[in-house]
Design a protein around this motif. Structure first.
Motif, mmCIF file in Angstrom:
data_model
loop_
_atom_site.group_PDB
_atom_site.id
_atom_site.type_symbol
_atom_site.label_atom_id
_atom_site.label_comp_id
_atom_site.label_asym_id
_atom_site.label_seq_id
_atom_site.Cartn_x
_atom_site.Cartn_y
_atom_site.Cartn_z
ATOM 1 N N GLU A 157 0.845 -1.189 0.000
ATOM 2 C CA GLU A 157 0.000 0.000 0.000
ATOM 3 C C GLU A 157 0.884 1.244 0.000
ATOM 4 O O GLU A 157 2.068 1.193 0.318
ATOM 5 N N GLY A 158 0.292 2.357 -0.330
ATOM 6 C CA GLY A 158 1.021 3.618 -0.243
ATOM 7 C C GLY A 158 2.294 3.608 -1.054
ATOM 8 O O GLY A 158 3.358 3.980 -0.579
ATOM 9 N N ASN A 159 2.192 3.157 -2.292
ATOM 10 C CA ASN A 159 3.393 2.981 -3.116
ATOM 11 C C ASN A 159 3.907 4.317 -3.637
ATOM 12 O O ASN A 159 3.794 4.635 -4.826
ATOM 13 N N LEU A 160 4.484 5.085 -2.744
ATOM 14 C CA LEU A 160 5.026 6.395 -3.114
ATOM 15 C C LEU A 160 6.515 6.292 -3.381
ATOM 16 O O LEU A 160 7.002 6.756 -4.403
ATOM 17 N N ILE A 161 7.256 5.668 -2.458
ATOM 18 C CA ILE A 161 8.682 5.439 -2.701
ATOM 19 C C ILE A 161 8.865 4.323 -3.715
ATOM 20 O O ILE A 161 9.648 4.448 -4.662
ATOM 21 N N ARG A 162 8.131 3.229 -3.559
ATOM 22 C CA ARG A 162 8.307 2.049 -4.412
ATOM 23 C C ARG A 162 8.100 2.371 -5.888
ATOM 24 O O ARG A 162 8.774 1.818 -6.763
ATOM 25 N N PHE A 163 7.154 3.246 -6.185
ATOM 26 C CA PHE A 163 6.877 3.582 -7.587
ATOM 27 C C PHE A 163 7.881 4.573 -8.159
ATOM 28 O O PHE A 163 7.816 4.905 -9.336
ATOM 29 N N GLY A 164 8.806 5.044 -7.299
ATOM 30 C CA GLY A 164 9.835 5.945 -7.792
ATOM 31 C C GLY A 164 11.154 5.253 -8.067
ATOM 32 O O GLY A 164 12.114 5.895 -8.486
ATOM 33 N N VAL A 165 11.217 3.929 -7.814
ATOM 34 C CA VAL A 165 12.452 3.165 -8.032
ATOM 35 C C VAL A 165 12.109 1.945 -8.888
ATOM 36 O O VAL A 165 10.940 1.575 -9.009
ATOM 37 N N PRO A 166 13.097 1.288 -9.480
ATOM 38 C CA PRO A 166 12.821 0.102 -10.296
ATOM 39 C C PRO A 166 12.112 -1.000 -9.498
ATOM 40 O O PRO A 166 12.262 -1.112 -8.277
ATOM 41 N N ASN A 167 11.351 -1.829 -10.215
ATOM 42 C CA ASN A 167 10.530 -2.853 -9.564
ATOM 43 C C ASN A 167 11.338 -3.871 -8.771
ATOM 44 O O ASN A 167 10.825 -4.454 -7.811
ATOM 45 N N SER A 172 11.700 -1.101 2.049
ATOM 46 C CA SER A 172 11.064 -1.381 3.335
ATOM 47 C C SER A 172 10.467 -0.073 3.826
ATOM 48 O O SER A 172 11.194 0.837 4.217
ATOM 49 N N HIS A 173 9.135 0.033 3.801
ATOM 50 C CA HIS A 173 8.540 1.359 4.023
ATOM 51 C C HIS A 173 7.223 1.276 4.781
ATOM 52 O O HIS A 173 6.575 0.239 4.862
ATOM 53 N N LYS A 174 6.849 2.414 5.323
ATOM 54 C CA LYS A 174 5.525 2.602 5.931
ATOM 55 C C LYS A 174 4.986 3.941 5.490
ATOM 56 O O LYS A 174 5.638 4.969 5.644
ATOM 57 N N HIS A 175 3.805 3.905 4.907
ATOM 58 C CA HIS A 175 3.152 5.128 4.449
ATOM 59 C C HIS A 175 2.212 5.643 5.548
ATOM 60 O O HIS A 175 1.907 4.939 6.514
ATOM 61 N N GLY A 176 1.742 6.857 5.372
ATOM 62 C CA GLY A 176 0.765 7.406 6.298
ATOM 63 C C GLY A 176 0.179 8.690 5.745
ATOM 64 O O GLY A 176 0.901 9.493 5.154
ATOM 65 N N TRP A 177 -1.118 8.840 5.904
ATOM 66 C CA TRP A 177 -1.717 10.096 5.446
ATOM 67 C C TRP A 177 -3.056 10.362 6.121
ATOM 68 O O TRP A 177 -3.685 9.475 6.689
ATOM 69 N N ASP A 178 -3.456 11.633 6.049
ATOM 70 C CA ASP A 178 -4.810 12.029 6.410
ATOM 71 C C ASP A 178 -5.312 12.947 5.303
ATOM 72 O O ASP A 178 -4.768 12.947 4.193
ATOM 73 N N GLY A 179 -6.321 13.755 5.589
ATOM 74 C CA GLY A 179 -6.918 14.552 4.531
ATOM 75 C C GLY A 179 -5.988 15.554 3.886
ATOM 76 O O GLY A 179 -6.068 15.801 2.681
ATOM 77 N N VAL A 188 15.628 2.167 1.138
ATOM 78 C CA VAL A 188 15.732 1.712 -0.253
ATOM 79 C C VAL A 188 17.059 0.981 -0.413
ATOM 80 O O VAL A 188 18.120 1.543 -0.135
ATOM 81 N N TYR A 189 16.979 -0.268 -0.860
ATOM 82 C CA TYR A 189 18.189 -1.080 -1.056
ATOM 83 C C TYR A 189 18.680 -0.917 -2.493
ATOM 84 O O TYR A 189 18.527 -1.789 -3.336
ATOM 85 N N SER A 190 19.276 0.240 -2.731
ATOM 86 C CA SER A 190 19.781 0.596 -4.051
ATOM 87 C C SER A 190 21.020 -0.229 -4.380
ATOM 88 O O SER A 190 21.832 -0.514 -3.493
ATOM 89 N N ARG A 218 6.463 10.487 -5.517
ATOM 90 C CA ARG A 218 7.163 9.457 -6.289
ATOM 91 C C ARG A 218 8.365 10.041 -7.013
ATOM 92 O O ARG A 218 9.417 9.401 -7.125
ATOM 93 N N GLU A 219 8.228 11.260 -7.499
ATOM 94 C CA GLU A 219 9.348 11.904 -8.202
ATOM 95 C C GLU A 219 10.495 12.199 -7.243
ATOM 96 O O GLU A 219 11.668 12.111 -7.620
ATOM 97 N N MET A 220 10.175 12.543 -5.981
ATOM 98 C CA MET A 220 11.229 12.733 -4.981
ATOM 99 C C MET A 220 12.048 11.455 -4.826
ATOM 100 O O MET A 220 13.276 11.491 -4.750
ATOM 101 N N ALA A 221 11.359 10.318 -4.767
ATOM 102 C CA ALA A 221 12.050 9.037 -4.639
ATOM 103 C C ALA A 221 12.879 8.741 -5.884
ATOM 104 O O ALA A 221 14.015 8.260 -5.790
ATOM 105 N N ARG A 222 12.323 9.035 -7.065
ATOM 106 C CA ARG A 222 13.039 8.751 -8.313
ATOM 107 C C ARG A 222 14.304 9.573 -8.420
ATOM 108 O O ARG A 222 15.390 9.063 -8.769
#
Length: 227
Positions: A157-167, A172-179, A188-190, A218-222
């Motif tokens: 879930e919350g694929n913000l970092i994961r979608f910014g790096v190769p598959n 190893s991440h934890k997302h979190g958000w509110d409104g 990230v194991y680069s 995601r762009e920040m992660a990329r």
């Protein structure tokens, strides 16, 4: 937000004397992959040693302070209310600043820097060193820190970092958000160099649109991964 659950994983493993049983393993899995507030609260009760979620929050806060994370606390458990017998918030260096651009949730707080420090502690602990092992030498092991890292790799879930790096790059991440705030924090194991990244995006509106925020995060992660 739910990114604080990284600290709850640490607290749960700190009190375990061996591998988690099936029930605790399920609570860990649901909290990591489904961001279960119920699971997080039960894990805090496990850390406290008594069936009292408020005491679990107090143990969590004391432990984070002991690790040097002076801006990280949980005064009120998830989905709970303030009670007269417990503090409803804490004063920290971060929330005492007069130039804050937003009103932090009084019940639960941390900073991006301190979550980054906590993730780095987990990373170095898994390699046999760092602050976690120094502060809790008889309570947590490198193998347990690696288990926490592996647990958060399962979070899809919350694929913000994961979608910014190769598959094929483990995150190893934890997302979190509110409104109005969206965030993600992880290791990230680069292939060139492992790194920790913590990103929060906040806007002073009632509803921050994911179509606006997620591409930025995601762009920040990329950009970080490419660097």
């Amino acid at each position: 937000l739910s990114i604080l659950k990284i600290g709850i994983f640490v607290e749960a493993y700190r009190v375990l004397d061996g591998p988690p049983d099936a029930r605790v393993q399920q609570l860990l899995f649901e909290t990591a992959t489904q961001s279960s507030n119920y699971g997080a609260n039960i894990l805090m009760e496990l850390a406290a040693g008594i069936p009292n979620t408020y005491e679990g929050a107090a143990v969590f806060t004391e432990s984070m302070q002991r690790l040097g994370l002076v801006n990280t606390f949980m005064a009120i458990p998830y989905d709970a209310r303030a009670v007269e017998t417990r503090p409803s918030t804490f004063t920290t260096p971060a929330n005492s600043r007069g130039d804050s651009l937003f009103a932090a949730d009084p019940a639960r707080q941390t900073t991006a820097a301190e979550i980054g420090q906590l993730l780095a502690m987990l990373y170095y602990c898994s390699q046999g060193g760092g602050t976690l092992l120094a502060v809790y030498p008889d309570a947590i092991t490198p193998e347990e820190c690696q288990e926490i890292i592996d647990l958060m790799v399962l979070n899809e879930e919350g694929n913000l970092i994961r979608f910014g790096v190769p598959n094929d790059v483990p995150v190893s991440h934890k997302h979190g958000w509110d409104g109005s705030t969206h965030g993600d924090a992880g290791i990230v194991y680069s292939p060139n160099r492992d790194f920790v990244i913590v990103t929060y995006l906040h806007e002073q509106i009632d509803w921050l649109v994911a179509d606006t925020s997620f591409p930025i995060l995601r762009e920040m992660a990329r950009i970080t991964y490419n660097y």
